[in-house]
Scaffold this motif. Structure first.
Motif, short mmCIF file in Angstrom:
data_model
loop_
_atom_site.label_atom_id
_atom_site.label_comp_id
_atom_site.label_asym_id
_atom_site.label_seq_id
_atom_site.Cartn_x
_atom_site.Cartn_y
_atom_site.Cartn_z
N PHE A 214 55.75 18.04 27.46
CA PHE A 214 56.69 18.71 28.57
C PHE A 214 58.14 18.95 27.97
CE2 PHE A 214 59.75 18.51 32.63
CZ PHE A 214 58.54 19.43 33.18
N THR A 215 58.48 20.43 28.39
CA THR A 215 59.97 20.15 27.87
C THR A 215 60.65 20.95 28.80
OG1 THR A 215 59.79 22.75 27.27
CG2 THR A 215 59.06 20.59 25.31
N LEU A 216 62.14 20.58 28.81
CA LEU A 216 62.66 21.01 30.40
C LEU A 216 64.02 21.61 29.18
CD1 LEU A 216 62.93 20.57 33.11
CD2 LEU A 216 64.40 18.52 32.53
N ASP A 217 64.41 22.99 29.39
CA ASP A 217 65.43 23.75 28.64
C ASP A 217 66.45 24.52 30.29
OD1 ASP A 217 64.80 24.39 26.27
OD2 ASP A 217 62.87 25.43 27.67
N ASN A 218 67.89 24.89 29.78
CA ASN A 218 68.37 24.97 30.82
C ASN A 218 69.28 24.14 31.77
OD1 ASN A 218 67.98 27.94 30.20
ND2 ASN A 218 65.79 28.23 31.66
N LEU A 219 69.43 23.47 31.23
CA LEU A 219 69.81 22.30 32.15
C LEU A 219 71.05 22.47 32.70
CD1 LEU A 219 69.00 20.10 28.95
CD2 LEU A 219 68.07 20.01 30.54
N GLY A 220 71.94 23.07 32.16
CA GLY A 220 73.22 22.86 33.20
C GLY A 220 74.30 22.04 32.22
N TYR A 221 73.95 21.83 31.30
CA TYR A 221 74.98 20.52 30.73
C TYR A 221 74.59 20.32 29.59
CZ TYR A 221 72.05 16.71 31.76
OH TYR A 221 70.40 16.00 31.73
N GLU A 222 75.49 20.10 29.33
CA GLU A 222 75.42 19.04 26.93
C GLU A 222 74.66 17.75 27.20
OE1 GLU A 222 76.89 19.13 23.23
OE2 GLU A 222 78.01 20.05 24.06
N ALA A 223 73.50 17.75 27.29
CA ALA A 223 73.06 16.55 26.62
C ALA A 223 72.96 15.69 25.50
CB ALA A 223 71.65 16.16 26.54
N GLU A 224 73.34 14.40 25.28
CA GLU A 224 74.00 13.76 24.48
C GLU A 224 73.11 12.55 23.84
OE1 GLU A 224 76.20 13.59 21.56
OE2 GLU A 224 76.95 16.00 22.87
N VAL A 225 72.40 11.71 24.98
CA VAL A 225 71.50 10.71 24.79
C VAL A 225 70.51 10.48 25.67
CG1 VAL A 225 73.61 9.56 25.41
CG2 VAL A 225 71.70 8.00 24.07
N GLY A 226 70.00 9.65 25.62
CA GLY A 226 68.53 9.48 26.88
C GLY A 226 67.52 8.59 26.36
N VAL A 227 67.40 7.96 27.37
CA VAL A 227 66.71 6.83 27.63
C VAL A 227 66.02 6.30 28.34
CG1 VAL A 227 68.45 4.75 26.17
CG2 VAL A 227 69.12 5.14 28.29
N ILE A 228 64.36 5.85 27.59
CA ILE A 228 63.57 5.45 28.56
C ILE A 228 63.42 3.77 29.41
CG2 ILE A 228 60.78 5.55 29.33
CD1 ILE A 228 60.48 7.90 26.94
N HIS A 229 63.58 3.72 30.58
CA HIS A 229 63.75 3.01 31.30
C HIS A 229 62.41 2.11 30.62
CE1 HIS A 229 62.73 -0.55 34.40
NE2 HIS A 229 64.28 -0.25 34.26
N PRO A 230 62.50 0.46 30.63
CA PRO A 230 61.52 -0.36 29.80
C PRO A 230 59.93 0.03 30.94
CG PRO A 230 63.28 -1.70 29.95
CD PRO A 230 63.93 -0.23 30.67
N GLY A 231 60.30 0.26 32.23
CA GLY A 231 59.09 0.23 33.30
C GLY A 231 58.72 1.93 32.83
N GLY A 232 59.57 2.81 32.57
CA GLY A 232 58.01 3.72 31.56
C GLY A 232 58.22 5.18 32.98
N ALA A 233 59.26 4.69 34.16
CA ALA A 233 59.04 5.45 35.12
C ALA A 233 60.17 6.62 35.69
CB ALA A 233 58.78 4.74 36.67
N THR A 234 61.49 5.96 34.90
CA THR A 234 62.56 6.47 34.67
C THR A 234 63.49 6.91 33.54
OG1 THR A 234 63.39 4.87 36.87
CG2 THR A 234 65.18 6.76 35.77
N ALA A 235 63.77 7.73 32.76
CA ALA A 235 64.49 8.30 32.19
C ALA A 235 65.90 8.73 32.46
CB ALA A 235 64.13 10.12 31.46
N ALA A 236 67.27 8.16 32.13
CA ALA A 236 68.48 8.73 32.18
C ALA A 236 68.98 9.27 30.96
CB ALA A 236 69.36 7.48 32.23
#
Length: 606
Positions: free
Chosen positions: A439-461
């Motif tokens: 899956f790819t997500l473009d046109n975020l509307g903001y500049e993303a710097e860093v991303g992490v997946i929650h250890p439970g696997g249901a959320t990405a921040a």
């Protein structure tokens, strides 16, 4: 003290193609030293994992040499400055500082009484100087060359003699003190790279870019004979070093070999073949007690084996360029530190012994920006070469098939359960499963710097330069924007979930660290203030109670989640550079890495 330095895994020497590297040896035979950037690195020759780093030069250091007494080291830098400092104390107090020449220092030599120093290199009005170490007053002049001087040595017995080798293809012979120019030796047809007296003072040798080694009488400077007939090596020779008993010498050459010579017979006894790559060119050597060392263009330090010339006893590896990221992985009860550097090199270290190596095969071709481990025991790395790589730790080898090409340059990567990885690229988020983009997500509307997946696997921040953390839910093979954002104080530089998934810690360029409680709808748990400049890296302790942050202010802080006032402060962890990577081995052992290319471990007590 709440913190204590436990280990220093030092950087390798910084190498330049076609430039000789001088390695200094301790007269007592315990240590050797070399330079990288603005650092002088002192290492134990029997156990190179024991190291010390001197960081007081303002310019890149080019050469460092022990005084024959063993109590002082003289180090010279690219600006022509010489610092003479104490070796016996941990603080390495400065004794004297001089600027004998106005350009890069190439070599330094002491007289055997540790009173006079000769310094040569590139200068504007002169290429060398000889002076008293305690007053700086001149004891002769180094003249007779029309180009920069590469090498100098002084006979370690009276009557003193001094010899220099220069880019003008000549060597010069001096008598003294005070040292006066006597005559020029014109037996080389190319640059003279190294000149060295034998320890007994009876002879000296010169070695040049023409592949020749010439032996002369130590007192009169008369020609005795060249070594090895017409040519000693098929490539240029960058360094020579005599055996302690003055009967043999070793030479390091651009033809990727080191040779051991019987000087009396004029023949090579052993040839050490160091490899076939350009990086296997040999640019420096040292003979200390029973140890024969050479330095490759790659920066690797080789301990040569006279009985098995095709295989060094050991090769010290590590980084020569700045380390950008680091992580820790435990396997079979041992902790290993993985570090990735500016030139795409990944190294792994045994956290206890410092034994290290790098992955085999062809890896990243540019800066490794971030690394993480997944459940399959693979190291997931993202690099400025626009790829993600998955490398099996058990195989320790890059795989040509486990590379994922990105559409844009990735800045950050995170691994989650069930084979998931999240890559934050410039202008794009990419969700991967089992090493494939799903899956790819473009046109975020903001500049993303860093991303992490929650250890439970249901959320990405995902943290952005807009000062917000954007939360996405991972549903099947998609990222769904739930419209929930968390406010930070400024543009987000790094973030991480605690290992148990209870908290999310975020740092931003307004010098604030914030923790959010996940179960409570990401309500703010605490805010932490202390950094004077932008924090850039963050790591959670295995106890989930503490996390460490490192900033551009050279500080590392260890914060307690439940109490914003309780903190451990580590000033000056790497002296010259801010910390670029943090990781924990256990709740009391923090690992730091920096642009000085070294890795340090700290014992933390609360």
């Amino acid at each position: 003290m709440p913190y204590d330095l436990k280990h220093v895994f030092a950087s390798l020497p910084q190498m330049e193609r076609g430039v000789a590297k001088v390695i200094g040896g301790d007269p007592k035979g315990n240590n050797f030293l070399y330079t990288n950037g603005k650092c002088v690195i002192i290492r134990n020759i029997d156990n190179p994992a024991i190291a010390d780093i001197y960081t007081e030069h303002a310019h890149p250091v080019t050469v460092a040499k022990y005084a024959p007494s063993g109590f002082y080291i003289a180090s010279g830098d690219a600006s022509g400055k010489i610092r003479i400092w104490d070796t016996t104390q941990k603080e390495h107090l400065l004794k004297y500082e001089y600027t004998p020449i106005s350009g890069k220092v190439n070599d330094i030599a002491w007289t055997e009484d540790s009173k006079r120093i000769a310094v040569v290199g590139d200068g504007r009005e002169k290429f060398g100087s000889v002076f008293l170490w305690d007053s700086g007053s001149s004891v002769g002049e180094v003249s007779g060359h029309s180009k920069l001087i590469n090498s100098v040595d002084i006979r370690q017995k009276r009557p003193y003699r001094l010899v220099t080798g220069s880019d003008d293809t000549c060597a010069s012979f001096f008598e003294g003190p005070p040292f006066k120019f006597k005559f020029t030796l014109r037996d080389h047809s190319q640059f003279v790279n190294s000149v060295r007296f034998s320890p007994d003072g009876n002879r000296f040798a010169t070695a040049g870019a023409d592949g020749q080694i010439v032996i002369y009488d130590g007192t009169k400077g008369e020609l005795i004979s060249p070594l090895g007939g017409e040519k000693a090596h098929s490539g240029g020779i960058y360094a020579i070093c005599w055996s302690p008993d003055s009967t043999q010498l070793i030479s390091a050459s651009g033809d990727k070999t080191v040779k051991l010579w019987d000087v009396g017979a004029g023949t090579a006894v052993t040839t050490f073949k160091m490899g076939n790559e350009v990086m296997d060119q040999q640019l420096g050597c040292l003979w200390q007690k029973d140890h024969l060392l050479s330095i490759s263009l790659s920066g690797y330090i080789n301990y040569l084996d006279k009985n098995n010339p095709d295989r060094p006893i050991r090769t010290i590896k590590g980084h020569t360029k700045s380390i950008q990221c680091l992580t820790v992985h435990k396997s079979e009860g041992r902790a290993y530190i993985y570090s990735g550097s500016h030139d795409g090199h990944i190294n792994y270290w045994d956290a206890e012994t410092g034994k290290n190596d790098c992955f085999k095969g062809k890896g990243h071709s540019n800066q490794v920006s971030k690394m993480a481990f997944n459940e399959a025991n693979e190291l997931v790395t993202c690099s400025m070469d626009d790829t993600l790589r998955y490398t099996s730790i058990s195989k320790k080898e890059y795989s040509a098939s486990d590379v994922v090409k990105m559409d844009f340059q990735p800045k950050s990567v995170s691994a989650g359960p069930g084979g998931l990885s999240l890559a934050v690229c410039i202008g794009q988020l990419v969700l991967l499963k089992d090493k494939k983009k799903i899956f790819t997500l473009d046109n975020l509307g903001y500049e993303a710097e860093v991303g992490v997946i929650h250890p439970g696997g249901a959320t990405a921040a995902v943290g952005g330069t807009d000062g917000k953390v954007h939360l996405y839910s991972i549903q099947g093979n998609t990222l769904k924007d739930e419209g929930q954002t968390l406010e930070a104080k400024g543009s987000i530089t790094d973030m991480a979930y605690s290992n148990d998934g209870a908290y999310l810690a975020v740092i931003d360029d307004k010098k604030v660290a914030t923790t959010y409680t996940v179960a409570d709808g990401y309500s703010v748990k605490n805010e932490f203030y202390g950094h004077h400049a932008k924090p850039v890296t963050l790591a959670w302790s295995p106890d989930n109670e503490h996390f460490a942050t490192g900033g551009m202010d050279m500080m590392v802080y260890i914060w307690t989640v439940g109490d914003a006032d309780q903190r451990v402060k580590l000033p000056d962890t790497h002296r010259l550079h801010h910390v670029s990577g943090l990781a924990w081995i256990d709740e009391h052992t923090l690992v730091t890495a920096s642009h000085d290319a070294s890795v340090k471990q700290w014992t933390i007590t609360y």
